[in-house]
Design a protein around this motif. Structure first.
Motif, PDB file in Angstrom:
ATOM      1  N   PHE A  65       0.823  -1.206   0.000  1.00 57.52           N
ATOM      2  CA  PHE A  65       0.000   0.000   0.000  1.00 57.52           C
ATOM      3  C   PHE A  65       0.860   1.260   0.000  1.00 57.52           C
ATOM      4  CE2 PHE A  65      -3.579  -2.662   1.620  1.00 57.52           C
ATOM      5  CZ  PHE A  65      -4.516  -2.309   0.669  1.00 57.52           C
ATOM      6  N   SER A  66       2.096   1.163   0.418  1.00 55.98           N
ATOM      7  CA  SER A  66       2.961   2.338   0.527  1.00 55.98           C
ATOM      8  C   SER A  66       3.203   3.026  -0.811  1.00 55.98           C
ATOM      9  CB  SER A  66       4.299   1.956   1.151  1.00 55.98           C
ATOM     10  OG  SER A  66       5.018   1.072   0.308  1.00 55.98           O
ATOM     11  N   VAL A  67       3.060   2.320  -1.921  1.00 58.84           N
ATOM     12  CA  VAL A  67       3.308   2.944  -3.228  1.00 58.84           C
ATOM     13  C   VAL A  67       2.270   4.009  -3.568  1.00 58.84           C
ATOM     14  CG1 VAL A  67       4.493   0.906  -4.113  1.00 58.84           C
ATOM     15  CG2 VAL A  67       2.060   1.217  -4.592  1.00 58.84           C
ATOM     16  N   TYR A  68       1.167   4.022  -2.867  1.00 61.96           N
ATOM     17  CA  TYR A  68       0.116   5.010  -3.132  1.00 61.96           C
ATOM     18  C   TYR A  68       0.209   6.209  -2.207  1.00 61.96           C
ATOM     19  CZ  TYR A  68      -1.723   1.103  -5.672  1.00 61.96           C
ATOM     20  OH  TYR A  68      -1.867   0.051  -6.544  1.00 61.96           O
ATOM     21  N   MET A  69       1.214   6.245  -1.376  1.00 61.98           N
ATOM     22  CA  MET A  69       1.296   7.291  -0.375  1.00 61.98           C
ATOM     23  C   MET A  69       2.521   8.168  -0.603  1.00 61.98           C
ATOM     24  SD  MET A  69       0.271   4.886   2.720  1.00 61.98           S
ATOM     25  CE  MET A  69      -1.053   3.731   2.456  1.00 61.98           C
ATOM     26  N   PRO A  70       2.406   9.428  -0.312  1.00 62.25           N
ATOM     27  CA  PRO A  70       1.163  10.115   0.029  1.00 62.25           C
ATOM     28  C   PRO A  70       0.283  10.295  -1.204  1.00 62.25           C
ATOM     29  CG  PRO A  70       2.958  11.668  -0.088  1.00 62.25           C
ATOM     30  CD  PRO A  70       3.561  10.314  -0.322  1.00 62.25           C
ATOM     31  N   CYS A  71      -0.951  10.669  -0.980  1.00 60.87           N
ATOM     32  CA  CYS A  71      -1.888  10.904  -2.082  1.00 60.87           C
ATOM     33  C   CYS A  71      -1.439  12.148  -2.849  1.00 60.87           C
ATOM     34  CB  CYS A  71      -3.294  11.119  -1.546  1.00 60.87           C
ATOM     35  SG  CYS A  71      -3.914   9.723  -0.584  1.00 60.87           S
ATOM     36  N   ARG A  72      -1.462  12.066  -4.176  1.00 59.06           N
ATOM     37  CA  ARG A  72      -0.944  13.152  -5.008  1.00 59.06           C
ATOM     38  C   ARG A  72      -2.038  13.795  -5.864  1.00 59.06           C
ATOM     39  NH1 ARG A  72       2.084   8.837  -4.983  1.00 59.06           N
ATOM     40  NH2 ARG A  72       4.148   8.983  -4.074  1.00 59.06           N
ATOM     41  N   ILE A  73      -1.955  15.108  -5.935  1.00 60.11           N
ATOM     42  CA  ILE A  73      -2.784  15.876  -6.861  1.00 60.11           C
ATOM     43  C   ILE A  73      -1.835  16.770  -7.645  1.00 60.11           C
ATOM     44  CG2 ILE A  73      -4.596  17.606  -7.158  1.00 60.11           C
ATOM     45  CD1 ILE A  73      -5.797  16.633  -4.485  1.00 60.11           C
ATOM     46  N   ALA A  74      -1.888  16.668  -8.958  1.00 59.53           N
ATOM     47  CA  ALA A  74      -1.040  17.498  -9.815  1.00 59.53           C
ATOM     48  C   ALA A  74      -1.834  18.700 -10.296  1.00 59.53           C
ATOM     49  CB  ALA A  74      -0.543  16.684 -11.011  1.00 59.53           C
ATOM     50  N   LEU A  75      -1.215  19.871 -10.226  1.00 59.90           N
ATOM     51  CA  LEU A  75      -1.765  21.096 -10.802  1.00 59.90           C
ATOM     52  C   LEU A  75      -0.945  21.331 -12.071  1.00 59.90           C
ATOM     53  CD1 LEU A  75      -2.686  24.379  -9.052  1.00 59.90           C
ATOM     54  CD2 LEU A  75      -1.316  24.394 -11.111  1.00 59.90           C
ATOM     55  N   ILE A  76      -1.629  21.271 -13.214  1.00 61.64           N
ATOM     56  CA  ILE A  76      -0.933  21.332 -14.506  1.00 61.64           C
ATOM     57  C   ILE A  76      -1.593  22.358 -15.411  1.00 61.64           C
ATOM     58  CG2 ILE A  76      -0.302  19.999 -16.565  1.00 61.64           C
ATOM     59  CD1 ILE A  76      -0.442  17.485 -14.760  1.00 61.64           C
ATOM     60  N   GLU A  77      -0.779  23.153 -16.049  1.00 65.21           N
ATOM     61  CA  GLU A  77      -1.249  24.095 -17.068  1.00 65.21           C
ATOM     62  C   GLU A  77      -0.998  23.452 -18.428  1.00 65.21           C
ATOM     63  OE1 GLU A  77      -0.357  28.685 -18.511  1.00 65.21           O
ATOM     64  OE2 GLU A  77       1.002  27.699 -17.117  1.00 65.21           O
ATOM     65  N   ASP A  78      -2.069  23.254 -19.216  1.00 66.08           N
ATOM     66  CA  ASP A  78      -1.885  22.620 -20.519  1.00 66.08           C
ATOM     67  C   ASP A  78      -1.388  23.630 -21.559  1.00 66.08           C
ATOM     68  OD1 ASP A  78      -4.138  23.988 -21.605  1.00 66.08           O
ATOM     69  OD2 ASP A  78      -5.453  22.228 -21.434  1.00 66.08           O
ATOM     70  N   ALA A  79      -1.175  23.155 -22.776  1.00 68.23           N
ATOM     71  CA  ALA A  79      -0.601  23.994 -23.843  1.00 68.23           C
ATOM     72  C   ALA A  79      -1.491  25.176 -24.207  1.00 68.23           C
ATOM     73  CB  ALA A  79      -0.336  23.139 -25.080  1.00 68.23           C
ATOM     74  N   ASN A  80      -2.779  25.112 -23.859  1.00 70.75           N
ATOM     75  CA  ASN A  80      -3.710  26.205 -24.154  1.00 70.75           C
ATOM     76  C   ASN A  80      -3.882  27.156 -22.971  1.00 70.75           C
ATOM     77  OD1 ASN A  80      -4.293  25.185 -26.775  1.00 70.75           O
ATOM     78  ND2 ASN A  80      -5.648  23.669 -25.831  1.00 70.75           N
ATOM     79  N   GLY A  81      -3.128  26.933 -21.894  1.00 71.43           N
ATOM     80  CA  GLY A  81      -3.242  27.790 -20.722  1.00 71.43           C
ATOM     81  C   GLY A  81      -4.329  27.363 -19.750  1.00 71.43           C
ATOM     82  N   GLN A  82      -5.011  26.253 -20.046  1.00 70.67           N
ATOM     83  CA  GLN A  82      -6.051  25.741 -19.145  1.00 70.67           C
ATOM     84  C   GLN A  82      -5.379  25.026 -17.981  1.00 70.67           C
ATOM     85  OE1 GLN A  82      -9.705  25.674 -19.116  1.00 70.67           O
ATOM     86  NE2 GLN A  82      -9.137  24.930 -17.075  1.00 70.67           N
ATOM     87  N   GLY A  83      -5.818  25.336 -16.767  1.00 71.36           N
ATOM     88  CA  GLY A  83      -5.317  24.647 -15.588  1.00 71.36           C
ATOM     89  C   GLY A  83      -6.130  23.404 -15.305  1.00 71.36           C
ATOM     90  N   TRP A  84      -5.456  22.363 -14.854  1.00 74.74           N
ATOM     91  CA  TRP A  84      -6.091  21.091 -14.530  1.00 74.74           C
ATOM     92  C   TRP A  84      -5.593  20.597 -13.180  1.00 74.74           C
ATOM     93  CZ3 TRP A  84      -9.802  18.910 -17.557  1.00 74.74           C
ATOM     94  CH2 TRP A  84      -9.932  19.404 -18.867  1.00 74.74           C
ATOM     95  N   LEU A  85      -6.456  19.884 -12.476  1.00 79.21           N
ATOM     96  CA  LEU A  85      -6.065  19.154 -11.275  1.00 79.21           C
ATOM     97  C   LEU A  85      -6.274  17.681 -11.598  1.00 79.21           C
ATOM     98  CD1 LEU A  85      -7.791  21.497  -8.712  1.00 79.21           C
ATOM     99  CD2 LEU A  85      -5.350  21.359  -9.271  1.00 79.21           C
ATOM    100  N   VAL A  86      -5.239  16.883 -11.373  1.00 79.03           N
ATOM    101  CA  VAL A  86      -5.244  15.494 -11.818  1.00 79.03           C
ATOM    102  C   VAL A  86      -4.755  14.594 -10.683  1.00 79.03           C
ATOM    103  CG1 VAL A  86      -4.390  13.886 -13.579  1.00 79.03           C
ATOM    104  CG2 VAL A  86      -4.637  16.317 -14.132  1.00 79.03           C
ATOM    105  N   MET A  87      -5.435  13.457 -10.496  1.00 73.15           N
ATOM    106  CA  MET A  87      -4.965  12.479  -9.520  1.00 73.15           C
ATOM    107  C   MET A  87      -5.322  11.065  -9.955  1.00 73.15           C
ATOM    108  SD  MET A  87      -7.353  12.752  -6.138  1.00 73.15           S
ATOM    109  CE  MET A  87      -9.031  12.171  -6.114  1.00 73.15           C
ATOM    110  N   MET A  88      -4.706  10.085  -9.298  1.00 72.58           N
ATOM    111  CA  MET A  88      -4.981   8.683  -9.570  1.00 72.58           C
ATOM    112  C   MET A  88      -6.394   8.353  -9.101  1.00 72.58           C
ATOM    113  SD  MET A  88      -3.117   5.213  -8.109  1.00 72.58           S
ATOM    114  CE  MET A  88      -1.574   6.044  -8.035  1.00 72.58           C
ATOM    115  N   ASP A  89      -7.062   7.532  -9.866  1.00 71.93           N
ATOM    116  CA  ASP A  89      -8.428   7.135  -9.551  1.00 71.93           C
ATOM    117  C   ASP A  89      -8.443   5.663  -9.144  1.00 71.93           C
ATOM    118  OD1 ASP A  89     -11.156   7.167  -9.309  1.00 71.93           O
ATOM    119  OD2 ASP A  89     -11.563   7.484 -11.434  1.00 71.93           O
TER     120      ASP A  89
END
Length: 171
Positions: free
Chosen positions: A108-132
């Motif tokens: 279970f340790s491979v999933y820790m800590p929980c991650r959320i990525a804040l990413i700006e795409d090529a068009n300037g749109q911001g996204w929040l992304v995490m494992m589901d």
């Protein structure tokens, strides 16, 4: 055995993301994919800085510890001397739940800590992304107690709440 635990954990996270409350439906471009990724578009009226601040504040309110913040784009800028689109990885943790899961199975340790990525795409749109991960499937496969399953679901709901706050700029 390791691949079974990994698959189970992915299933658990999937279930966590599948249970997003209907009140969050107003956030545009929320997607869940077959590849185990959950992402939310940041409202165009919300700056990436405000999104990050909102996530930190929501995590604090939910008693989910921000244990690391990795400004990857700033590191690349320092190394290449070229401007980069924003990429920041936020790592959150519920230490007691993490410990209980690791006590159950080290994998279970491979999933820790929980991650959320804040990413700006090529068009300037911001996204929040995490494992589901599908929590129900992981709980069933790993024979988790109902109490531990409930705690994992609470962590997942907290992560989704953090993403929603960031996407809406809820300071």
């Amino acid at each position: 055995m390791r691949s079974n635990v990994f698959a189970a954990l992915l299933v658990v996270l999937g279930a966590l993301f599948a249970s997003v409350p209907a009140t969050w439906a107003a956030v545009p471009k929320t997607t869940q994919s077959a590849t185990g990724v959950y992402k939310v578009a940041i409202d165009r009226n919300v700056s990436l800085t405000d999104a990050a601040d909102s996530m930190r504040l929501r995590a604090n309110a939910l008693n989910l510890k921000l244990v690391a913040e990795l400004a990857l784009s700033k590191q690349v800028e320092a190394m290449t001397d070229q401007a980069q689109r924003t990429v920041t990885i936020f790592q959150f943790c519920d230490a007691v739940t993490a410990k209980d899961l690791i006590d159950l199975n080290l994998d279970f340790s491979v999933y820790m800590p929980c991650r959320i990525a804040l990413i700006e795409d090529a068009n300037g749109q911001g996204w929040l992304v995490m494992m589901d991960v599908n929590v129900d499937a992981v709980a069933k496969e790993q024979r988790l107690s109902q109490a531990l399953k409930n705690r994992i679901e609470e962590v997942r709901q907290s992560l989704v709440s953090i993403m929603q706050a960031g996407a809406k700029g809820e300071l």
